[in-house]
Structure formats: structure tokens, C-alpha cells
Design an enzyme around this catalytic site. Structure first.
Site, PDB file in Angstrom:
ATOM      1  N   ASP A  53      -8.903  -3.221 -11.510  1.00  0.00           N
ATOM      2  CA  ASP A  53      -8.918  -2.965 -10.068  1.00  0.00           C
ATOM      3  C   ASP A  53      -7.505  -2.998  -9.502  1.00  0.00           C
ATOM      4  O   ASP A  53      -6.772  -3.974  -9.679  1.00  0.00           O
ATOM      5  CB  ASP A  53      -9.777  -4.024  -9.366  1.00  0.00           C
ATOM      6  N   TYR A  58      -1.203  -2.636  -3.412  1.00  0.00           N
ATOM      7  CA  TYR A  58      -0.826  -3.648  -4.397  1.00  0.00           C
ATOM      8  C   TYR A  58       0.478  -3.291  -5.106  1.00  0.00           C
ATOM      9  O   TYR A  58       1.148  -4.170  -5.640  1.00  0.00           O
ATOM     10  CB  TYR A  58      -1.910  -3.807  -5.477  1.00  0.00           C
ATOM     11  N   LYS A  83      -7.583   2.041  -4.386  1.00  0.00           N
ATOM     12  CA  LYS A  83      -7.996   2.027  -2.983  1.00  0.00           C
ATOM     13  C   LYS A  83      -6.953   2.688  -2.089  1.00  0.00           C
ATOM     14  O   LYS A  83      -5.750   2.568  -2.325  1.00  0.00           O
ATOM     15  CB  LYS A  83      -8.224   0.591  -2.511  1.00  0.00           C
ATOM     16  N   HIS A 116      -9.743   1.140   1.500  1.00  0.00           N
ATOM     17  CA  HIS A 116      -9.413  -0.282   1.358  1.00  0.00           C
ATOM     18  C   HIS A 116      -9.763  -1.102   2.597  1.00  0.00           C
ATOM     19  O   HIS A 116     -10.124  -2.276   2.492  1.00  0.00           O
ATOM     20  CB  HIS A 116      -7.917  -0.423   1.062  1.00  0.00           C
TER      21      HIS A 116
END
Length: 257
Positions: A53, A58, A83, A116
Site C-alpha cells: 500500500d 507518501y 492513492k 485518498h
């Protein structure tokens, strides 16, 4: 209930998704993060994790792509979730952001692509944000129909957001990824998702680490000769959640598997 790291759940479009994944959101400095992510991803893949994931925000997509290439892992053996960032909401921006993620991951498709966050600002239910959510979802629907991603879903959507979404979706989301654990059980949200065949996926299934020292969790762990993390993950799995713990420590990654 016999479950293991290879167990899957069928999504509402027929795709099989691993029920246990590895999260790559890390709270470290940029230079430290790069090596931490690479080491942790290599460890997770070596331990047999099938679901990885990540997300645009990120900033770990490139490291994941590099690890998969370096380890020569067949693309069809790994389930990748990424996302869309709030800053990339809107039809055209969402399309561009998706292709940027494809480039970073060095893949031809993404297994599961999520919105997200439900809004770009604090006022999530403003007319502007409602319209942007609609346009953003239309972009994901088109990416799915074009075969660029195998499934689409959302993250951090409340019950109100999902009810609104049901008025305009042409393709139902397969997943809603939210924080969920014994101290945040999301009962009403889980009930709605189950009724509509939307899988609830739990991030922070260990309560951001805070529940590892919870007295009740410790008591149950001692009773069953398991670690607190294993008890918390089992709680999620037995409540029909997909769980995605994260760690940069190899011993924890192995333990969670």
C-alpha cells in the site's frame, strides 16, 4: 477461521485482494525514509506480503518500483494500491496524477487506486468539494474502464460521503480505507459498507502503536501466547477487514505476517 498471508477477499468486481498488506507511510526524514522504505519493502516481500500500500503523498512509489524491479518479482504476484492526493482532485488533474504514479511505480497498471481524502480543504461538504469529488470519481471510473487500474475505491470517506457518492457513481467503489481498530470500531460505517459490498480496509490497525500496551490487548495476547500486534491484526481479520500494518523494523514486519 484459518487465515494466512496468502488469504484473499473477493471485491465487488470479482477481483481477489489479499487481506493482509504492508503499509509504506513512514514518519522519517526524507534521506532516512528512502533507505527505510527500501529495506522494509524488501523485507516485506521476502516475508511473503502480497499487498503493498502506497500513495502519492507518501512519496514511496519510486522506492517500491525500484524494489520490485531489483527483486525481479513478477508483476502479477503483487497487489499494488496507490492513492490520489487531495491536491490532485478534479478530472484532469486526477488523470495526470495517476499516470505519474504509474511512472513512479514502473508498472503498466495499478491493482487498486483510491481517492485518498474526500476534499481539498477543511469544509468537506461545501458545494465546491462535492462537485470536485464527483469529477474526481469520474476520472477514476474512466481509468478503470480503460484497464489502467483493476479496481477503484476511496479512503477516509465518512458515511455521509458514501451516501452522497451513491447518487452519482456509475461504478461502485470496491474499498473504503479508513482507520479502524478496537478503539475505533467504525460500526455504522462497516455496516453500510457490508450492505453495499464495499470492503473496509483498515490502516493503523495497531492504533498507531498505542494499543500495543493496552491492558486488555496484553491480557488477550498472554492468554493465547501471541504478540499484541498479532491479536490486533486478528481482531481486524475476524471482523472482515483488510488490514495494512506498517513498520520499518524487520522483526515487526515478520511478526505481523
Amino acid at each position: 477461521m484459518k487465515l494466512n498471508i496468502n488469504s484473499t477477499v473477493q471485491l465487488n468486481n470479482g477481483l481477489e485482494m489479499p487481506i493482509l498488506g504492508f503499509g509504506t507511510s513512514q514518519r522519517t526524514t526524507q534521506s532516512r525514509q528512502h533507505q527505510d522504505v527500501i529495506n522494509s519493502i524488501k523485507c516485506a516481500l521476502s516475508e511473503g506480503y502480497l499487498l503493498i500500500d502506497t500513495a502519492e503523498v507518501y512519496k514511496t512509489e519510486e522506492q517500491i518500483g525500484s524494489c520490485l524491479k531489483e527483486m525481479s518479482i513478477s508483476r502479477d504476484k503483487i497487489f499494488i494500491t496507490s492513492k490520489l492526493a487531495p491536491s490532485s482532485h478534479g478530472y484532469e488533474k486526477a488523470i495526470r496524477a495517476f499516470h505519474h504514479s504509474l511512472h513512479n511505480l514502473q508498472v503498466d497498471y495499478i491493482d487498486l487506486y483510491l481517492v485518498h481524502w474526500p476534499s481539498q480543504g477543511k469544509n468537506q461538504n461545501s458545494p465546491h468539494n462535492k462537485e470536485i469529488r464527483k469529477d474526481t470519481w469520474r476520472a477514476l471510473e474512466e481509468l478503470y474502464l480503460a484497464g489502467k487500474c483493476r479496481a477503484i475505491g476511496v479512503s477516509n470517506y465518512t458515511l455521509d460521503h458514501l451516501v452522497q457518492m451513491a447518487e452519482y457513481w456509475k461504478i461502485k467503489p470496491v474499498v473504503n480505507q479508513v482507520e479502524c481498530h478496537p478503539k475505533l470500531t467504525q460500526v455504522e460505517l462497516r455496516r453500510w459498507c457490508k450492505y453495499h459490498s464495499v470492503i473496509l480496509e483498515a490502516y493503523c490497525p495497531l492504533g498507531a502503536g498505542h494499543l500495543l500496551k493496552d491492558p486488555v490487548v496484553l491480557t488477550v495476547a498472554e492468554r493465547y501466547n501471541k504478540t499484541p500486534a498479532q491479536i490486533l491484526l486478528r481482531w481486524g481479520l475476524q471482523n472482515e477487514l483488510v488490514v495494512i500494518p506498517k513498520s520499518v523494523k524487520t522483526e515487526r514486519i515478520s511478526e505481523n505476517a
